[in-house]
Design a protein around this motif. Structure first.
Motif, PDB file in Angstrom:
ATOM      1  N   VAL A 122       0.833  -1.204   0.000  1.00  0.00           N
ATOM      2  CA  VAL A 122       0.000   0.000   0.000  1.00  0.00           C
ATOM      3  C   VAL A 122       0.866   1.252   0.000  1.00  0.00           C
ATOM      4  O   VAL A 122       0.621   2.200  -0.766  1.00  0.00           O
ATOM      5  N   VAL A 123       1.894   1.272   0.847  1.00  0.00           N
ATOM      6  CA  VAL A 123       2.792   2.426   0.896  1.00  0.00           C
ATOM      7  C   VAL A 123       3.452   2.635  -0.465  1.00  0.00           C
ATOM      8  O   VAL A 123       3.531   3.765  -0.968  1.00  0.00           O
ATOM      9  N   TYR A 124       3.908   1.568  -1.086  1.00  0.00           N
ATOM     10  CA  TYR A 124       4.546   1.674  -2.408  1.00  0.00           C
ATOM     11  C   TYR A 124       3.559   2.239  -3.436  1.00  0.00           C
ATOM     12  O   TYR A 124       3.910   3.118  -4.226  1.00  0.00           O
ATOM     13  N   LEU A 129       2.353   7.688  -6.719  1.00  0.00           N
ATOM     14  CA  LEU A 129       1.649   8.886  -7.153  1.00  0.00           C
ATOM     15  C   LEU A 129       2.222  10.131  -6.495  1.00  0.00           C
ATOM     16  O   LEU A 129       2.243  11.213  -7.096  1.00  0.00           O
ATOM     17  N   LEU A 130       2.675   9.974  -5.259  1.00  0.00           N
ATOM     18  CA  LEU A 130       3.229  11.118  -4.528  1.00  0.00           C
ATOM     19  C   LEU A 130       4.531  11.590  -5.165  1.00  0.00           C
ATOM     20  O   LEU A 130       4.783  12.793  -5.264  1.00  0.00           O
ATOM     21  N   LYS A 131       5.346  10.642  -5.633  1.00  0.00           N
ATOM     22  CA  LYS A 131       6.660  10.972  -6.162  1.00  0.00           C
ATOM     23  C   LYS A 131       6.679  11.130  -7.682  1.00  0.00           C
ATOM     24  O   LYS A 131       7.687  11.579  -8.241  1.00  0.00           O
ATOM     25  N   SER A 141       0.453  14.341   1.543  1.00  0.00           N
ATOM     26  CA  SER A 141       1.855  14.749   1.562  1.00  0.00           C
ATOM     27  C   SER A 141       2.799  13.662   2.041  1.00  0.00           C
ATOM     28  O   SER A 141       4.005  13.749   1.821  1.00  0.00           O
ATOM     29  N   ALA A 142       2.280  12.621   2.715  1.00  0.00           N
ATOM     30  CA  ALA A 142       3.136  11.558   3.216  1.00  0.00           C
ATOM     31  C   ALA A 142       2.321  10.311   3.501  1.00  0.00           C
ATOM     32  O   ALA A 142       1.119  10.383   3.766  1.00  0.00           O
ATOM     33  N   TRP A 155      -2.026  14.583   5.244  1.00  0.00           N
ATOM     34  CA  TRP A 155      -2.203  15.761   4.399  1.00  0.00           C
ATOM     35  C   TRP A 155      -1.606  16.981   5.097  1.00  0.00           C
ATOM     36  O   TRP A 155      -1.327  16.938   6.308  1.00  0.00           O
ATOM     37  N   LYS A 156      -1.435  18.060   4.394  1.00  0.00           N
ATOM     38  CA  LYS A 156      -0.843  19.269   4.972  1.00  0.00           C
ATOM     39  C   LYS A 156      -1.815  20.035   5.860  1.00  0.00           C
ATOM     40  O   LYS A 156      -1.399  20.833   6.697  1.00  0.00           O
TER      41      LYS A 156
END
Length: 546
Positions: A122-124, A129-131, A141-142, A155-156
């Motif tokens: 899931v993290v991958y 999409l984040l990177k 954001s993380a 989120w921010k």
């Protein structure tokens, strides 16, 4: 009715969805025992032939069925106002003032190669999409793993209404993708968590085999077959019983009438509203007086009636809020439930108040002509018909001549803001915030720049302020109040002309399979275009007796 589901929360949130009947206990819905036969489905947005590439990140043509091979963490029930429901994540909880959502994964989920779903997968998937903005980007954001069965997404700022963004992200197996280039890799052997796995491919048909170890239960059919059916031959294939189900553009009324006992009409009221897009970013529709005039000049009831001529039911004229009355009845301010009535006198008064006149069929201001063009894709007959009806009404009521422009580049022209009027399906069934946020001024791109959202380029500071408050609350009563404030601004400023509530019109043949949802008030939608909805539909089906 978007709510956050905390561990131990009521399972009633997922009413009607087979996969969610056991969501809160971590179990799965009980399905019919055994398997039988093959169900034939028309592929969504079907091309004449299929491409043997099942890469979920591909920017080019892909094979059908990606949306049931790969699955998201969350889904939504668009039949119930877009409420979020568990999918690969069984529950979630908020912390850090609404900035972080910790999602607990459903136990027992396996990829089709037999490997278990892990937080690392899931993290991958979310990190990709984040990177990699080229894959679509991310609002969060993380993301990080939490223990052996959960992930935390941050989120921010407070993001209660952004949690639904995770519905569109496919979860993939890390070890298979870590050395692949997601944009260019050609995947002929896809591996996902969905209920079907690839069995056979041909350019005309793709067959998938039902998995016996699917976390949501064993499907009643042995195989799912996607058939390449174009608009030119879909009606014939349905009539000769070679297709069991489709959500497609056909004469559904005649299809049902040809065999009322076996042919079913299924309307997936998905929150969409067929609307006239007004280009708020350029004259003359940058002026609210012109937008109001055109809205008052259109008879939405007459257009809705004509547009429903091939359906067994009448699609209702839309609320002036731009929200579907079928999906958001309980969220729309009662004073805006009724459609805007045609008012020619008010339309002419609005033009006059803005300093406009009509001379020789041309809209004029300060001695200058303001030509108006309606852009509609020539290869989409339904939208082209809508455009013609609106053009005819504006001519009859205001005397303004509108040029109809179509062609292969119509969609590109609309995306880049090179239009005055256009028509399409707007709004959504993904929740009140998402439906309104597509008109957020921060999403409006300059003319000439492609817009992925807010393609009408509406900018209103008061409207955006309300949206920001909506995004930061998980209080449903407050969300409803704010939604009504946004609706009042929308109705006053008229960024679009909502015509009628619509959805994915579908038909089903009960000769081989039964258990389809009712057309009137379904607990879930039957729609080939949505993976979670199609999976839910398939898991409700049983072989027909006899």
């Amino acid at each position: 009715m978007r709510k956050r589901l905390r561990p131990g929360a009521s399972c009633a949130i997922a009413l009607g969805l087979a996969l969610s009947l056991g969501a809160c206990s971590g179990g799965v819905a009980k399905q019919a025992s055994g398997t039988a036969g093959t169900i034939n489905v028309e592929a969504p947005n079907s091309a004449p032939t299929f491409t043997n590439n099942f890469n979920p990140f591909s920017q080019s043509d892909t094979g059908p069925g990606l949306n049931i091979i790969y699955e998201p963490l969350l889904a939504s029930n668009r039949a119930k106002g877009g409420v979020l429901i568990p999918w690969l994540a069984k529950s979630w909880a908020w912390s850090d003032g609404g900035r972080t959502a910790t999602l607990t994964l459903r136990p027992g989920v396996k990829f089709s190669d037999g490997n278990p779903l892990t937080p690392a997968d899931v993290v991958y998937s979310l990190d990709l999409l984040l990177k990699n903005p080229k894959l679509g980007g991310a609002t969060y954001s993380a993301v990080k793993a939490v223990g052996s069965d959960a992930v935390a997404v941050t989120w921010k700022s407070a993001a209660y209404q952004q949690l639904g963004d995770l519905k569109t992200i496919n979860i993939i197996e890390k070890k298979l993708w870590v050395n692949r280039k997601p944009l260019t890799y050609v995947d002929k052997n896809p591996v996902g968590t969905g209920p079907f796995a690839m069995k056979a491919f041909s350019p005309q048909a793709v067959t998938m085999a039902a998995r016996t170890d699917y976390w949501g239960g064993k499907p009643a059919m042995a195989n799912l077959k996607y058939v390449a059916a174009t608009s030119a031959n879909i009606q014939t294939q349905l009539q000769n019983n070679s297709i069991d189900f489709c959500t497609c553009d056909i004469d559904a009324k005649s299809y049902v009438a040809s065999d009322p006992q076996r042919h079913r009409f299924i309307m997936a009221w998905d929150g969409s509203v067929v609307s006239v897009m007004l280009n708020n970013g350029k004259a003359p529709f940058s002026d609210v007086h012109v937008r109001r005039a055109f809205a008052d000049a259109v008879d939405t009831a007459a257009i809705a009636k004509l547009a429903s001529s091939k359906l067994p039911l009448q699609e209702p004229p839309a609320s002036p809020t731009g929200l579907s009355t079928k999906t958001y009845k309980d969220w729309i301010d009662p004073k805006y439930l009724a459609p805007r009535k045609q008012d020619v006198a008010a339309a002419k008064a609005s033009l006059q108040a803005g300093g406009y006149t009509v001379q020789g069929g041309r809209l004029m201001k300060d001695g200058k002509q303001l030509p108006v063009t309606f852009v509609a894709p020539s290869d989409t007959p339904f939208i082209m018909t809508i455009a013609q009806l609106v053009i005819q009404q504006i001519k009859q009521t205001l005397g303004i001549d509108i040029k109809l422009s179509g062609g292969a580049n119509a969609s590109d022209e609309v995306a880049k803001g090179k239009y005055d009027l256009a028509s399409t399906w707007l709004s959504s069934g993904e929740g009140i915030y998402t439906a309104l946020n597509q008109f957020n001024g921060s999403l409006a791109s300059p003319i000439g720049t492609e817009a992925s959202n807010n393609s009408v380029r509406f900018r209103n500071a008061a409207f955006d302020k309300v949206l920001a408050e909506m995004a930061g609350t998980d209080d449903q009563n407050r969300l409803k109040q704010l939604g009504m404030q946004a609706q009042a601004i929308f109705v006053d400023q008229v960024p679009t002309i909502p015509l009628f509530s619509s959805g994915a019109a579908g038909v089903a043949n009960t000769r081989h399979w039964t258990g389809w949802p009712p057309a009137a008030n379904p607990d879930y939608l039957a729609n080939t275009g949505s993976g979670t909805e199609l999976i839910t539909t398939l898991l409700h089906l049983k072989p027909a007796k006899g």
